[in-house]
Design a protein around this motif. Structure first.
Motif, short mmCIF file in Angstrom:
data_model
loop_
_atom_site.label_atom_id
_atom_site.label_comp_id
_atom_site.label_asym_id
_atom_site.label_seq_id
_atom_site.Cartn_x
_atom_site.Cartn_y
_atom_site.Cartn_z
N MET A 200 0.82 -1.21 0.00
CA MET A 200 0.00 0.00 0.00
C MET A 200 0.86 1.26 0.00
SD MET A 200 -3.04 -1.05 2.66
CE MET A 200 -4.35 -2.17 2.16
N ASN A 201 2.07 1.16 0.51
CA ASN A 201 2.98 2.31 0.55
C ASN A 201 3.60 2.59 -0.81
OD1 ASN A 201 4.04 4.43 2.05
ND2 ASN A 201 5.88 3.31 2.62
N MET A 202 3.40 1.68 -1.75
CA MET A 202 4.00 1.83 -3.08
C MET A 202 2.96 1.92 -4.19
SD MET A 202 7.08 -0.97 -2.60
CE MET A 202 5.97 -2.22 -1.94
N THR A 203 1.68 1.91 -3.83
CA THR A 203 0.61 1.94 -4.82
C THR A 203 0.06 3.35 -4.94
OG1 THR A 203 0.02 -0.34 -4.24
CG2 THR A 203 -1.60 0.95 -5.47
N ILE A 204 0.19 3.93 -6.12
CA ILE A 204 -0.18 5.32 -6.36
C ILE A 204 -1.51 5.39 -7.11
CG2 ILE A 204 0.54 7.52 -7.36
CD1 ILE A 204 2.33 6.48 -5.09
N LEU A 205 -2.39 6.28 -6.65
CA LEU A 205 -3.63 6.57 -7.34
C LEU A 205 -3.48 7.90 -8.07
CD1 LEU A 205 -4.53 4.87 -4.69
CD2 LEU A 205 -6.80 5.77 -5.20
N GLN A 206 -3.51 7.83 -9.37
CA GLN A 206 -3.51 9.05 -10.16
C GLN A 206 -4.89 9.70 -10.08
OE1 GLN A 206 -0.81 10.34 -11.36
NE2 GLN A 206 0.48 8.55 -10.88
N PRO A 207 -4.99 10.99 -10.37
CA PRO A 207 -6.31 11.64 -10.34
C PRO A 207 -7.32 10.88 -11.19
CG PRO A 207 -4.60 13.29 -10.54
CD PRO A 207 -3.91 11.95 -10.66
N GLY A 208 -8.49 10.64 -10.63
CA GLY A 208 -9.55 9.92 -11.33
C GLY A 208 -9.50 8.41 -11.18
N GLU A 209 -8.47 7.89 -10.52
CA GLU A 209 -8.37 6.44 -10.38
C GLU A 209 -9.05 5.94 -9.10
OE1 GLU A 209 -4.42 5.20 -12.94
OE2 GLU A 209 -4.22 5.36 -10.75
N LEU A 210 -9.56 4.71 -9.18
CA LEU A 210 -10.25 4.06 -8.08
C LEU A 210 -9.34 3.00 -7.45
CD1 LEU A 210 -13.02 3.23 -6.59
CD2 LEU A 210 -13.14 1.46 -8.36
N THR A 211 -9.44 2.86 -6.14
CA THR A 211 -8.84 1.72 -5.46
C THR A 211 -9.92 1.02 -4.66
OG1 THR A 211 -7.06 0.97 -3.99
CG2 THR A 211 -8.12 3.05 -3.42
N TYR A 212 -9.84 -0.32 -4.62
CA TYR A 212 -10.88 -1.14 -4.00
C TYR A 212 -10.19 -2.37 -3.42
CZ TYR A 212 -14.88 -4.46 -4.10
OH TYR A 212 -15.84 -5.40 -3.81
N GLY A 213 -10.45 -2.67 -2.17
CA GLY A 213 -9.83 -3.83 -1.55
C GLY A 213 -10.70 -4.42 -0.47
N VAL A 214 -10.52 -5.73 -0.25
CA VAL A 214 -11.22 -6.47 0.79
C VAL A 214 -10.22 -7.39 1.46
CG1 VAL A 214 -13.20 -7.91 1.36
CG2 VAL A 214 -13.26 -6.49 -0.70
N PHE A 215 -10.10 -7.31 2.79
CA PHE A 215 -9.15 -8.14 3.53
C PHE A 215 -9.80 -8.68 4.79
CE2 PHE A 215 -6.54 -5.41 0.93
CZ PHE A 215 -5.52 -6.25 0.49
N ASP A 216 -9.65 -10.00 4.99
CA ASP A 216 -10.07 -10.64 6.23
C ASP A 216 -8.86 -10.82 7.13
OD1 ASP A 216 -12.43 -10.83 4.87
OD2 ASP A 216 -12.62 -13.00 5.01
N PHE A 217 -9.05 -10.63 8.43
CA PHE A 217 -7.93 -10.81 9.35
C PHE A 217 -8.45 -11.18 10.74
CE2 PHE A 217 -9.06 -6.32 9.46
CZ PHE A 217 -9.07 -6.01 10.82
N HIS A 218 -7.53 -11.65 11.58
CA HIS A 218 -7.83 -11.95 12.97
C HIS A 218 -6.83 -11.23 13.85
CE1 HIS A 218 -9.14 -14.30 16.49
NE2 HIS A 218 -7.87 -14.27 16.83
N ALA A 219 -7.33 -10.43 14.79
CA ALA A 219 -6.47 -9.70 15.73
C ALA A 219 -6.59 -10.34 17.11
CB ALA A 219 -6.87 -8.23 15.79
N GLU A 220 -5.46 -10.75 17.67
CA GLU A 220 -5.48 -11.38 18.99
C GLU A 220 -5.99 -10.42 20.06
OE1 GLU A 220 -1.63 -12.94 19.84
OE2 GLU A 220 -1.81 -14.61 18.45
#
Length: 421
Positions: A200-220
């Motif tokens: 995520m620190n290296m993924t750039i959104l240019q103007p007008g671009e969409l980002t979409y993500g879904v992540f499952d996780f477990h936090a102790e």
């Protein structure tokens, strides 16, 4: 959208579907063995856990082939009208906590898009567009709120490459999300913050671009989850400490929802010879109600219009006989995927549709009378109704489908079961 479509369809995962953007959508996969159900593509799209093929390469191959239209048509040849009866389903919500971030969908300044604390099983879904005139980054930051060591385990996830082709982003995201299980460990010392995904620190959104993500996780233990937009070359871990929480837009699509999974089970065993053609609805807010939750940033009650981020398990037992299954879009253009299970660790992936990037544009809008009749439990399946195949079952047994409403697609949809003829 106008007229009846406003009443029967929620727009996109941000409730903003523009005619010029009616293109590819998304799809879904997961498990130990994957079989993509597209007859002409079987050679290219059959995936059996190959260790030398990267997930994203497979996704790009699937999308590329779909866009070239290299599949046989999947439209079923129906009689002029096929009468169907409603198949009644029991519904229950279970599982961990969904953190849903889709408001403001169009982001024109740096800030926190959604934020809440969570412990145990959780899912975070983000769907945002860079509407500023500068490159940006979107990141999910986890901060340990426990006074000892905390471990977060990412168990599943996907995020399409940012693009101004919003529908293609959505399709790639779900393909990756359902493609495999994960076991990614994130160790957090007291007060420590880290990114949910380092890329995520290296993924750039240019103007007008969409980002979409879904992540499952477990936090102790408890972690503070922050979805943020920041400058392209900023550091998310340090930036989040000084960013303001941005106000919601008019659609208010963000919040925390308890019970991130929904199980739909048929009330009776299906006998195709006796029951004939049947259907049931998904994400219509009538027989399948929208989830309610709380916006943790201001304490207000919110509704998840479309049940985005909710994973469905659909259980359909069959007494005897052969059955064909289909998905039909009733709210407009739609693209996604479902998978079915016949054994514990074997599943089949069905792009919906498989023969082109999206469908639903060829299905004529329902009249008020037809819609009312369908909602009352009787539906006339017309010749131009589009259907995406979801495989078949033979003899006695149970078919289980996994489904999640795709971002950027129109809802509701219907699942159709027909005696095989």
């Amino acid at each position: 959208m106008k007229g009846k479509q406003i009443a029967m369809a929620v727009l996109t995962a941000g409730v903003m579907l523009m005619p010029s953007l009616v293109q590819a959508r998304h799809a879904a996969v997961s498990g130990a063995v994957t079989i993509v159900h597209a007859d002409r593509l079987a050679k290219n799209l059959q995936v059996r856990g190959s260790s030398d093929t990267k997930i994203l390469d497979r996704i790009q191959n699937i999308l590329r082939t779909q866009e070239q239209g290299q599949t046989v048509p999947e439209q079923k040849n129906l009689p002029e009208k096929q009468g169907l009866a409603r198949w009644y389903m029991n519904s229950r919500d279970e599982g961990g906590t969904l953190l849903f971030s889709d408001s403001p969908e169009y982001v024109n300044q740096n800030g926190i898009l959604y934020q809440d604390s969570v412990r145990g099983d959780a899912r975070v879904l983000f769907y945002h567009l860079n509407s500023s005139d500068e490159p940006k980054k979107l990141a999910v930051v986890l901060k340990n709120e426990y006074n000892g060591k905390n471990t977060v385990t990412v168990t599943r996830g996907g995020s399409g490459q940012p693009s101004d082709d919003y529908l293609k982003v959505g399709k790639a995201t779900q393909l990756e999300y359902f493609s495999q299980e994960r076991n990614q460990k994130i160790s957090l010392q007291p007060g420590m913050s880290r990114l949910l995904q380092e890329n995520m620190n290296m993924t750039i959104l240019q103007p007008g671009e969409l980002t979409y993500g879904v992540f499952d996780f477990h936090a102790e233990h408890s972690v503070l989850v922050s979805v943020i937009m920041l400058d392209a070359y900023g550091d998310p871990v340090t930036a989040v400490e000084n960013l303001p929480v941005l106000p919601k837009d008019a659609m208010r699509l963000r919040g925390t929802f308890k019970g991130m999974n929904r199980v739909l089970s048929a009330r009776k065993v299906y006998n195709p010879g006796e029951d004939g053609g049947v259907y049931f609805m998904l994400a219509d807010d009538k027989t399948d109600k929208y989830r309610t939750g709380i916006d943790a940033t201001d304490g207000s009650a919110v509704i998840n219009y479309g049940n985005y981020g909710i994973n469905y398990r659909i259980e359909l037992p069959v007494e005897a006989g052969d059955v064909d299954y289909y998905l039909s879009p009733l709210g407009g253009v739609y693209a996604g995927a479902m998978r079915s299970f016949k054994a514990t660790k074997t599943y089949t992936l069905f792009p919906t549709p498989g023969e082109r990037p999206y469908f639903g544009d060829r299905t004529a809008p329902e009249s008020y009378a037809v819609q009312s009749q369908r909602e009352a439990g009787k539906w006339q399946l017309a010749q131009n109704t589009e259907l995406a195949p979801l495989g078949e079952s033979v003899g006695q047994g149970e078919t289980v489908f996994e489904f999640s409403p795709p971002g950027a697609s129109n809802l509701p949809v219907a699942v159709v079961m027909l005696p095989k003829k």
